[in-house]
Design an enzyme around this catalytic site. Sequence first.
Site, PDB file in Angstrom:
ATOM      1  N   ASP A 548       0.857  -1.174   0.000  1.00  0.00           N
ATOM      2  CA  ASP A 548       0.000   0.000   0.000  1.00  0.00           C
ATOM      3  C   ASP A 548       0.899   1.232   0.000  1.00  0.00           C
ATOM      4  O   ASP A 548       2.110   1.133   0.252  1.00  0.00           O
ATOM      5  CB  ASP A 548      -0.898  -0.031   1.236  1.00  0.00           C
ATOM      6  CG  ASP A 548      -1.810   1.169   1.328  1.00  0.00           C
ATOM      7  OD1 ASP A 548      -2.308   1.614   0.293  1.00  0.00           O
ATOM      8  OD2 ASP A 548      -2.005   1.668   2.446  1.00  0.00           O
ATOM      9  N   ASP A 977      -1.396  -0.949   6.036  1.00  0.00           N
ATOM     10  CA  ASP A 977      -1.664  -0.432   7.377  1.00  0.00           C
ATOM     11  C   ASP A 977      -3.135  -0.197   7.653  1.00  0.00           C
ATOM     12  O   ASP A 977      -3.501   0.104   8.780  1.00  0.00           O
ATOM     13  CB  ASP A 977      -0.926   0.898   7.581  1.00  0.00           C
ATOM     14  CG  ASP A 977      -1.563   2.026   6.787  1.00  0.00           C
ATOM     15  OD1 ASP A 977      -1.853   1.814   5.598  1.00  0.00           O
ATOM     16  OD2 ASP A 977      -1.762   3.109   7.355  1.00  0.00           O
ATOM     17  N   ASP A 981      -6.559  -2.853   3.323  1.00  0.00           N
ATOM     18  CA  ASP A 981      -5.463  -3.741   2.931  1.00  0.00           C
ATOM     19  C   ASP A 981      -5.653  -5.156   3.452  1.00  0.00           C
ATOM     20  O   ASP A 981      -4.837  -6.033   3.183  1.00  0.00           O
ATOM     21  CB  ASP A 981      -4.122  -3.199   3.458  1.00  0.00           C
ATOM     22  CG  ASP A 981      -3.825  -1.808   2.952  1.00  0.00           C
ATOM     23  OD1 ASP A 981      -4.053  -1.562   1.762  1.00  0.00           O
ATOM     24  OD2 ASP A 981      -3.378  -0.959   3.747  1.00  0.00           O
TER      25      ASP A 981
END
Length: 1274
Positions: A548, A977, A981
Amino acid sequence: MSSGEHLLSLSSDSPSPRSPHLDFSNLSSSLEYSSVVFEDNPQANLLVKARELSGDAHLDLSGEHSASPSKSQDLHSTRFRSWDFPMALPPPERKKGLVSWGSDSNLQHSCEYSPMSTSSPPRGSSRTNSVVDQVEIPRVFRKSMQFDDGPSREGNYRSIHINDPAMTNDKYRFRGNEIRTSKYTLINFLPKNLFIQFHRVAYLYFLGIAALNQLPPLAVFGRTASLFPLLFVLLVTAIKDGYEDWRRHRSDLYENNRKGLVLQSGKFLNKKWKDIRAGEVVKVCVDDSIPCDMVLLQTSDPSGIAYIQTMNLDGESNLKTRYARNETISMDFEEGEISGVIRCEQPNRNIYEFMANMELDGQRCSLSQSNIILRGCQLKNTEYAIGVAVYAGQETKAMMNSAASPSKRSRLETYMNRETIWLSIFLIIMCGVVAVGMALWLRRHESQLDRLPYYKKSYSVTGMRPAKLYKYYGIPMETLFSFLSCVIVFQIMIPISLYITMELVRLGQSFFMVNDKHMYYKPTDTWFQCRSLNINEDLGQIRYVFSDKTGTLTENKMEFKRASVYGKNYGTFLAASSTSQDKDIAGPSTASSSGKKRWKLKSDITVDSELMDMLHKDIEQDDRIAAHKFFLALAACNTVIPVHASSTCIESVNDDVIAIDYQGESPDEIALVTAASAYGYTLFERTSGHIVIDVNGEKLRLDVLGMHEFDSVRKRMSVVIKLPNGEVKVLVKAEGLRTLVVAAKDLAGGELDTWQRMYEAASTSLTDRSSKLRQTASFCECSLNLLGATGIEDKLQEGVPETIESLREAGVKVWVLTGDKQDTAISIGLSCKLLTSNMQRIVVNGNSENECLKLLSDAMVKYDVKSTNGRIENLQLSENAETDNHEIPDETKLNDLPYSKVRNDEGSQSTTKAPLALIIDGNSLVYILEKDLESELFDLATACRVVLCCRVAPLQKAGIVDLIKCRTEDLTLAIGDGANDVSMIQMADVGVGICGQEGRQAVMASDFAMGQFRFLKRLLLVHGHWNYQRLAYLVLYNFYRNAVFVLMLFWFMLFTAFSTTNAITDWSSVFYSLIYTSVPTIIVGILDKDLSHKTLFQVPKLYAAGHRNESYNLQLFWITMIDTLWQSLVLFFVPYFTFKVSTIDLYSIGSLWTIAVVILVNLHLAMDIKRWVLLTHCSIWGSILVTYICLVILDSIPVFPNFGTIYHLATWPAYWLCILLIIVLALLPRFIFKAVGQTFRPSDIQIAREAEILRKRRGYVWSKPTEGSADVRN
C-alpha cells in the site's frame, strides 16, 4: 471581528463577482484538478486553477449541470479529470481464484459516473470504514427521490422494547449475555482434542503403526514402547491445548460474573453481566467496560456526548465519540416511566455500521453507528453513560468478529510433504523386499521349520525365562506379517518428531525476531510481532512485495501546506514547516486584553502571514469573505472531536489558556481542523446537534441539521448547518485525497423542506439506508459556490527508498497498489525510487474491455513481450491490415507522455533495453479482471520491473495478488496499514501489517506486524534468509538422520533370514529420535547463521539463494539420500566384518550400532554448522554423552535382555576402533564432496562466507556503514 454580522451570512445565493460556481457532475467541465504531492521542492504549485474559473460556473455534485451560456466557452477550456475513478463492486463469481470482481456501475443521472474505488478519504475513508469480510457498494444509484422500504418483513429487523426485557425476549427469544470463547468442557475435552489432533495424517499413520504392534504376530517392539512416541506427542499437545482452554474458561468466568448497573424497579442495581438481557437499561461508569452492545440514551454530559476507547475491539487507541439522541438526553430513568421501541438490523459483524430507528411518544428518530457503543469498549472522560441493550452475548459485534484469520502453510512444508511421499515409497519397497525374501526363505527351508529357532512350536528365549510358544500361519500369512512387522520397525522413516522439532524451531526463531531491537520503533513503542508461527521460512523466498502507499510507504501524518482561496495560492513560498511546538491560537491583539480565551494546541502549521492579515481585515471585501467561509468550512465539515482542558499560561497568568487536542479517525481531517485553528477558526465543542467554533475570539454556534459522511462512491462529505440568524448552509469538501475542493451554498425554501423530508426518511430507514442517504446527499450537493482548495503533505517514511532499492537488488519485485490518484502515486513512486527516470512507463487507462485489450496488446508488441495464449499475435495480425493508426514520433519518449495510450505503431523497431514500469488504474482492472484479460495483464506485468496500480479497491488489491499466486510458483508478500489492505494481506502467502495511524485492522489480519516499512528490509534479507537456511537444512537433516537408522536395520534383516529380528533394544529405538539426536537439531535450527547480518545487508543479492531453492530442492534430497545409503552401509558392514568370526551376541552389536549411529549423525551435523556457540557445543557433545548414560542405565536393568552388555563392550579395544573406523569411512565422501564443491564450484553464500572469515582474520572493517550494524539478540 469588527462586524457584528456573521460573514457566512453576508453572501446568499447570489455569488460575489469572482465567486466561482462549479458543476461536479459534468466530468468534462469546470476545473482542471489533480492531487498535490509535495516533496522536497518548496516551490511546488497547487494545481487547482481556481483563478481560471468563470463567475457563473456551478459546482454540482448531484449530477445536474448548470452553467451560464455566456461562460460555456470558459468552462470548456478546463476539464475536471479527477473524477474518473474505479469502483469496487460486489461481483459475480470469478472463474478462478478466491476473489470475485465487480463490473462498472452507472449513476442514473444526467451523466455517467465511471466506477469508483475505495481509496483514502479525509474522514472515515475506506481505510477506516471498510470491513474485513464485507465490502458492500451499491451497483446502481437511481435518480428517483422516492424511498420505498418495500414490504415489511419481520425477519429483516428486530424490535427492542426499552426497559421491557420480558416483552422483548418472550416474543423474540434473544440470546442472553453469557459469552463462551473456550473450545472444550470436562466431558468433551478428551474426544474433541484427539479428534482435532488426528486431523494430521501423520498422527493417523503412527496410530496405525502402534495398533499393529499390539497384535501378537506383529509385536516387534514392546507394546508400551511402541505407544510411547505417539502418546508423548498427543499428551504434550493436549496439555498445551488444555492449559490454553483453561485460561479461556477462566476469562469467560470472570467476564460473565462481572457486575453492572441495570435499571430494576426504578433503580440502578448491580446485576451479573451474564444475566443482562436485550431491552434492559444499563448504566456504565467512567473507565468501566461496556457489557453489551447498547444504544446510548443519556450521558453525564448535558449535550449527550460520550467518549469511548475501542482498543479491545479494533486496536485503535484514540478516543471516539458517541452521542445520545436529543429526544432521550433529558429522560429521568429512576423516577419516570421509560418506554419506546428500537427497530434495528439483525446481528452482524460490521463494527462500523449500525442501522436502526427509535420510536418515542409516536415520533420516529434515526439511529446510526454514532449512537451505539459496543461490548469491549471502555467509557472514558465521561462520568456515566446510560443505554439500552440491543445485542447481547454471542450476538454482540465483538463476539461475532472473534473468528481467527485463515491459517497458512509454508512452501517448505509443502515440499517436505512431497519428499515424505518419496520416503513412504522407500518404506514400502523395503518392506516388500523383506516380505518377498521371507517368503522365498520359508519355501526353501519349509521342511526344516520344526528344527529351526523361532519356528519351532516352542523355543526358549533365555535360560532364565520359560519357553515361548510360536504359531506358524503358513507362508502367505507369514509373508503378510513380515511386511506389516517391517512397517512397524521402519516407522521412523516418516519422522513424527520432525513436526514437533519444526514448531519448536519456529518458536525460537520468532522469539529472536520479536526481540530484535533493530526492528523496534521507538516513537510508537512498537516491537516486531510474530502473529503466525507457520511461515517463518517463507520470509526467505519472497519474490513479489505488494505494498500500500498511504501509511505504508508514507507516514500518514498529514501536514497542511498550501491553500488556494479566491483564486490565489497561499503558502507556496514556505520552504518547510516549522518544528513541532506548542502554539497559542488567539484572536486579534485585543483578545487578550478583553479577557477572551486563548487556545493552545500542538501544531506543525506555519501560517501564511498574507492570508492571516487578510482574515483580520475590518473591510468586508470579497476575498476576506471567501477566506472566512473557506476556513469556517474546514472547521465545521468534519467529524473531529476537540478534547481540551483549562490551564494557566506561565507567560500571562491573567489569561485563561485552554490546551486543545483533536482526535479523529482520519489524519486528513485532523490536519485540516488544526490548520483552521492555526488561522483563528478553532473548533472547541461538538455535540450530536451542534458545534461551536471560536472565530478569532468570538464564539459561533452552528446547529447541525444533518451530515452526509464521506463514502467511497460520492468522494465527498457535506454538513448542513443552521446559523444563529436562521440561515441554512451546505458545506462540502470533495475528492478526499491530499487535495480537497471546499465549497458551500445556501439551502432555503422548498429545497430545504425537500431535503429535510428526504433526510428524515433515509436516516430512519432500515433497508438500503446507505443508498438512500447517498441520494439525499446528491440532492443538496449541487450548484455550490467554490471557496478554495487545500494541499496536504504526506511525507515518506524514513528509509523507504533505501529499502526498496535493497529489495530490488535482492531480486524482489515491488508493486504498489494504492487508492490514490495516478499522478499522486507516480510522484510518490519517484520519491521512493520505485520509479526511475530511465524507466519506460506503460500507462493503461482503459474505459472498456476492447480498449484495455488494445492498450495491453500495443504495449506487449512495442516492447516485445511474449504472450502465453497467442491472443496478442492474432490481434496484431488483424490490426496490421488497418490503416488508421496514429504515429508516435520516434524521438518522443514514453515517459514524456504519462497519460498517453501506448500504441504499437513503432512495432518491434522501438524495442529498448530500458526497464519497464506498468501504471494501471482501477477502472481498467475492472474490465481486465472480469473480462478474461488476466493473461495479457500477467504477461505484461511480469515483464516489467515495477507495477503501480492506482485507484484500486480493496478487492482489486487481493485480485492482483491472486493473479500472481495462481500463475506462478513465486511467494508473495503483502504489506499495508489500513482496513482496506486486509483482503490483500490475507490473500498473500505472507501478510505484514504496519502499526500506523489508521487503526489495527491490518495488524490483526496479518502474519507479522511492525512499526515501519523500512524494517521489511531486515525482516526479509536477514531474518528471512536465516530462517529459510535453518529450516531447509533442518528438514533434510531429519530425513537423513532417520533414514540412516532405518537402512542400517534393513541391511541387518537381509542377513538374518529376512526376519524382523532387531538388534537394537525397543527403548533405544524410541529414544533415538526423541532424546539422543533431537536437541542438537533444535539448537542448530534456532541459532546457526551462515552469514552475519552485516554481510546480508551489504550484499542483498545473497537473498536470491532462496529464490533458487539452493538450500532445499529435489536434487539436494537425492544427494542426501545417496549419502545416507553410503553411511548406512558403512554402519552395518564395518561391525559385520569386524565381528564376523567372533562370538559377540545380538544385543552387543546393537549397542555398538546405537552409539555409532548417534556419534555419526551428530558429527554429520557438526560438519555443517556455520556458527559455533556455547549452546551448540553443549548440544552436540552433550547428546553423545547422554546417549552413553542412557545405554548404561538400560544395560543395568536386570529384566532387560541386554543386561550388562555395555560393560563388556567398553573393555574391548576393537569396539572403540570399530566406532572410529565407521565415523571416518562414513563421513569421508561427504568431506571430499564439500571440499571439492567449495573449491571449484562455490555458491554465492560460500564466497561471501569466505570473504567474511578473511575480514575477521585480517581485522578488516566494513567500508560503509549498514543498517542494523549491532548484533541482533541471538
